[in-house]
Design an enzyme around this catalytic site. Structure first.
Site, mmCIF file in Angstrom:
data_model
loop_
_atom_site.group_PDB
_atom_site.id
_atom_site.type_symbol
_atom_site.label_atom_id
_atom_site.label_comp_id
_atom_site.label_asym_id
_atom_site.label_seq_id
_atom_site.Cartn_x
_atom_site.Cartn_y
_atom_site.Cartn_z
ATOM 1 C CG ASN A 1 35.960 9.136 1.826
ATOM 2 O OD1 ASN A 1 36.503 8.765 2.681
ATOM 3 N ND2 ASN A 1 35.103 9.853 1.685
ATOM 4 C CD1 TRP A 2 38.023 2.580 2.106
ATOM 5 C CD2 TRP A 2 38.151 1.117 3.950
ATOM 6 N NE1 TRP A 2 38.118 1.193 1.628
ATOM 7 C CE2 TRP A 2 38.322 0.191 2.830
ATOM 8 C CE3 TRP A 2 38.393 0.680 5.036
ATOM 9 C CZ2 TRP A 2 38.488 -1.213 2.890
ATOM 10 C CZ3 TRP A 2 38.522 -0.633 5.233
ATOM 11 C CH2 TRP A 2 38.580 -1.489 4.176
ATOM 12 C CE LYS A 3 31.643 8.769 3.194
ATOM 13 N NZ LYS A 3 30.471 9.071 2.849
ATOM 14 C CG HIS B 1 33.750 14.443 2.474
ATOM 15 N ND1 HIS B 1 32.561 14.210 2.891
ATOM 16 C CD2 HIS B 1 33.679 13.310 1.259
ATOM 17 C CE1 HIS B 1 31.785 13.250 2.578
ATOM 18 N NE2 HIS B 1 32.528 12.892 1.504
ATOM 19 C CD GLU C 1 30.573 11.915 5.062
ATOM 20 O OE1 GLU C 1 31.575 11.517 5.476
ATOM 21 O OE2 GLU C 1 29.454 11.455 4.504
ATOM 22 C CD GLU D 1 32.063 13.225 -2.794
ATOM 23 O OE1 GLU D 1 31.954 11.824 -2.942
ATOM 24 O OE2 GLU D 1 32.108 13.581 -1.576
ATOM 25 N N GLY E 1 25.623 8.497 0.388
ATOM 26 C CA GLY E 1 25.124 7.258 1.451
ATOM 27 C C GLY E 1 23.693 7.285 1.456
ATOM 28 C CB SER F 1 24.875 6.683 -4.109
ATOM 29 O OG SER F 1 24.192 6.940 -2.704
ATOM 30 N N GLY G 1 32.203 6.080 -1.415
ATOM 31 C CA GLY G 1 32.129 5.642 0.080
ATOM 32 C C GLY G 1 31.875 4.360 0.303
HETATM 33 P P1 PGA Z 1 28.796 7.100 -0.813
HETATM 34 O O1 PGA Z 1 29.847 8.376 -0.305
HETATM 35 O O2 PGA Z 1 29.566 6.268 -2.155
HETATM 36 O O3 PGA Z 1 28.942 6.160 0.378
HETATM 37 O O4 PGA Z 1 27.547 7.939 -1.245
HETATM 38 C C1 PGA Z 1 30.661 9.064 -1.107
HETATM 39 C C2 PGA Z 1 31.444 10.238 -0.289
HETATM 40 O O5 PGA Z 1 31.018 10.673 0.664
HETATM 41 O O6 PGA Z 1 32.460 10.277 -0.851
#
Ligand code: PGA
Length: 246
Positions: free
Chosen positions: A10-12, A90, A92, A161, A167, A206, A227
């Site tokens: 997931n490149w966000k 997600h 976010e 998640e 993150g 993470s 991520g």
């Molecule tokens: P992260 O993000 O691996 O940077 O913790 C995971 C995600 O939000 O899908």
């Protein structure tokens, strides 16, 4: 039933045409794993056209199929860009863009109607974990989705998640994650045993090359939604290898 590991990048809101092309050249696929790259929308069609060893995913989708919705992208558009997987709900999107369980439900429906795989994200925040309400939160996030038909539910992927792990560098321990995955699988078993045994449940938060192997060994963890560590082709390759070896 053997569930094939699924590992998603997931490149966000990161990357550009050059960084994605070079990632594509460096990433090495592993046997026994389905790898998926979810770049930002503008790069989907160029990645789709290039020779590749992974499937394509989108990070979001509109709940609408067409209409006067400036700035939105529909599941049908994603399908015509050769997307196979769509991340829905997600944390976010929920926290920053007001995505509710009802909106996530509508998005899952539009994704499934286009015969794409919806990857529904669920997870508790720090306060909810400390208050001991993790399972209640997950139950609530799954509730509407589990009113769909068995056939539709079997096309889902669920991603657990925990928000406090995203993150932060603070991944859930393999036991902690597996406990929630097991809870989700039991919940799916109320639909049917077949659904429970076939739906892949990914862990996200993470995931790094140094913790992937331990997570991959857990019986109810069928892959990862990655991520930060997915931006680097080498790290993502190593995470895929860890799941391929499990
Ligand atoms: P992260 O993000 O691996 O940077 O913790 C995971 C995600 O939000 O899908």
């Amino acid at each position: 039933m053997q569930r094939k590991p699924l590992v998603m990048a997931n490149w966000k809101l990161y990357g550009d045409f050059e960084s994605i092309s070079s990632w594509q050249q460096s990433f090495q696929t592993s046997d026994n794993v389905d790898a998926v790259l979810c770049p930002p929308f503008p790069f989907l069609s160029s990645v789709a056209k290039a020779e590749r060893t992974f499937a394509l995913g989108a990070q979001n989708v509109s709940q609408h199929l067409e209409g006067a919705f400036t700035g939105e992208v529909s599941a049908r558009m994603l399908k015509s860009c050769l997307v196979d997987y769509v991340i829905v709900g997600h944390s976010e999107r929920r926290a920053l863009y007001g995505e509710t369980d009802q909106i996530a439900f509508e998005k899952v429906q539009t994704v499934i109607a286009q015969d794409l795989r919806a990857v529904l994200c669920v997870g508790e925040n720090q306060e909810e974990r400390e208050a001991g309400t993790t399972f209640d939160i997950i139950e609530q996030q799954l509730e509407r989705i589990l009113t769909l038909s068995e056939q539709d539910i079997s096309k889902l992927v669920v991603a657990y998640e925990p928000i406090w792990a995203i993150g932060t560098g603070l991944a859930a321990t393999p036991d902690m994650a597996n406990e929630v995955h097991h809870f989700i699988r039991n919940r799916l078993a109320k639909v049917t045993q077949d659904v429970a045994q076939s739906v892949q449940i990914l862990y996200g938060g993470s995931v790094k090359p140094n913790n992937a192997a331990q997570l991959a060994k857990m019986p109810d963890i069928d892959g990862a939604l990655v991520g930060g560590a997915s931006l680097d082709a080498q790290s993502f390759t190593e995470i895929c290898q860890a799941f391929g070896a499990s």
